[in-house]
Design a protein around this motif. Structure first.
Motif: not given
Length: 428
Positions: A290-309
């Motif tokens: 349910r929480v991940a669903e918005p990040f699979y919508r067209p044009g939506q980006t998960l705006a977070h990242g970690l180099t070594f994650g």
């Protein structure tokens, strides 16, 4: 390194985490651990200690599996030493995400990898914020956490931590947090009523998430009453915020299951420490569909990242860790010995000056009626026992033994701890 080189390097070059460095100038040095085997560690002077804290709640498998982890590390380093999950992927991270989805509660099927617990907690907040924004509720900018909770040291995670001494030097927290009671401060009705009242006073439409540990570390292994997590789930559903179980400490067997959150399915689970049994730095946020669903919508980006994650080396080690858990039936051993450890720990409550013993699984604390824990800390080391004497909240001595401990190890831990407390509290 020679003993002199160790001393010089420690005194002149290494900044210790939470270190009081003036003591180094005065010749007072902490333990310098040089070797480990089984459930014991050996310092630079050859002294042997039973590690009753799994170093820092994370060496679930103790120190006997190094060759297996080295094999997994070598295979990965000679195949793909590094790739990021920053909009690319690699097989170890994919496989680990699948394995974790199989272990997690139903409906929690996505993994966002980090390098440790604080990063996992911060990442959960950033995911929660983006979830609410994507669903047209950008006003949900507050979080809820318990009064004495510890959720990490980076500035975002520190906002959720409730220990003033850790927070005050750094100014205004990065997130506005509503404080609610620790479990242990009242019965179920009181805890849920106080939590709901605080949420209502803060305006529920502005609350984005509530984060809590299944067994709270800071203050000394506070366990929840039956129905507590069901109550939190009902509040989250009623007022529209997300429920986050912080399992950085309790995850991966500490309470006898892969995940300790009882009764309900949280929206996110933060993990680290036991994910690799401390053989590599790694954490994750496990995210519900349910929480991940918005990040699979067209044009939506998960705006977070970690180099070594999700580093391939760490992922390969985490996979081997899970293999060992399954092959050697690690959880079965914890479940089998939990009643025995609980009985032995409760014996300490009979000592004068021990206020209460509480905990679950391989995670216990004895609360003490004492003003100065220094004699206890010194006594534990003299007894060859690594445990935590801590005064964040109540003065307590905590243990979190490696999950591979046998009955005689647990008896030895409690016996040594009891002798130290008996002597220290008598003098006090």
């Amino acid at each position: 390194m020679t003993e002199n080189a160790v001393t010089t390097g420690l005194r002149d070059h290494l900044l210790l985490h939470f270190g009081q460095h003036a003591k180094l100038r005065d010749g007072e040095y902490p333990l310098v651990i040089t070797r480990a085997e089984g459930v014991h560690v050996i310092d630079s002077n050859g002294r042997r200690f039973l590690d009753a804290l799994s170093c820092l709640f994370c060496a679930q498998l103790g120190y006997s599996y190094g060759a297996e982890f080295a094999e997994a590390a070598t295979a990965q380093l000679t195949t793909l030493p590094f790739n990021t999950n920053w909009n690319t992927a690699h097989p170890p991270a994919i496989e680990l995400a699948e394995r974790l989805a199989d272990l997690a509660p139903d409906g929690v099927n996505r993994a966002f990898f980090t390098s440790g617990g604080s990063e996992s907690v911060e990442s959960a907040w950033k995911i929660a914020r983006q979830y609410h924004v994507a669903n047209g509720q950008p006003e949900r900018v507050k979080a809820v956490a318990r009064r004495t909770a510890y959720h990490g040291q980076t500035l975002g995670a520190l906002a959720f931590t409730g220990i003033p001494a850790l927070k005050e030097p750094f100014g205004r927290p990065a997130v506005d947090v509503v404080r609610v009671p620790n479990t242990g401060e009242g019965d179920l009705e009181f805890l849920l009523r106080e939590t709901e009242d605080a949420i209502i006073a803060a305006d529920p439409s502005t609350v984005g998430m509530l984060i809590a540990e299944p067994v709270q570390n800071a203050g000394g292994c506070f366990t929840p009453p039956a129905g507590y997590w069901t109550g939190l789930r009902m509040l989250a559903d009623r007022y529209g915020f997300l429920l986050v179980a912080d399992e950085v400490i309790t995850g991966f067997g500490r309470i006898g299951e892969y995940f300790a959150v009882p009764e309900v399915v949280p929206d996110m689970i933060t993990i680290a420490k036991g994910l690799t049994s401390a053989h590599a730095p790694m954490g994750a946020v496990l995210v519900s569909d349910r929480v991940a669903e918005p990040f699979y919508r067209p044009g939506q980006t998960l705006a977070h990242g970690l180099t070594f994650g999700g580093h391939p080396l760490a992922a390969a080690i985490a996979l081997r860790n899970l293999d060992i858990f399954e092959r050697d039936k690690i959880l079965d051993g914890v479940r089998e010995l939990t009643p025995h450890l609980g009985r032995r720990m409760r014996e300490l409550a009979e000592l004068p000056g021990v206020v209460e013993v509480r905990g679950d699984g391989f995670f216990y604390a004895a609360e003490l009626d004492i003003d100065d824990l220094a004699p206890v800390r010194a006594g534990l080391l003299r007894a060859g026992l690594i445990a935590r004497a801590d005064d964040r909240g109540k003065p307590v001595v905590q243990i979190a033994p490696p999950l591979v401990c046998e009955r005689e190890h647990l008896d030895e831990i409690v016996d040594r701890m009891g002798a130290v407390l008996g002597e220290s509290l008598h003098k006090h």
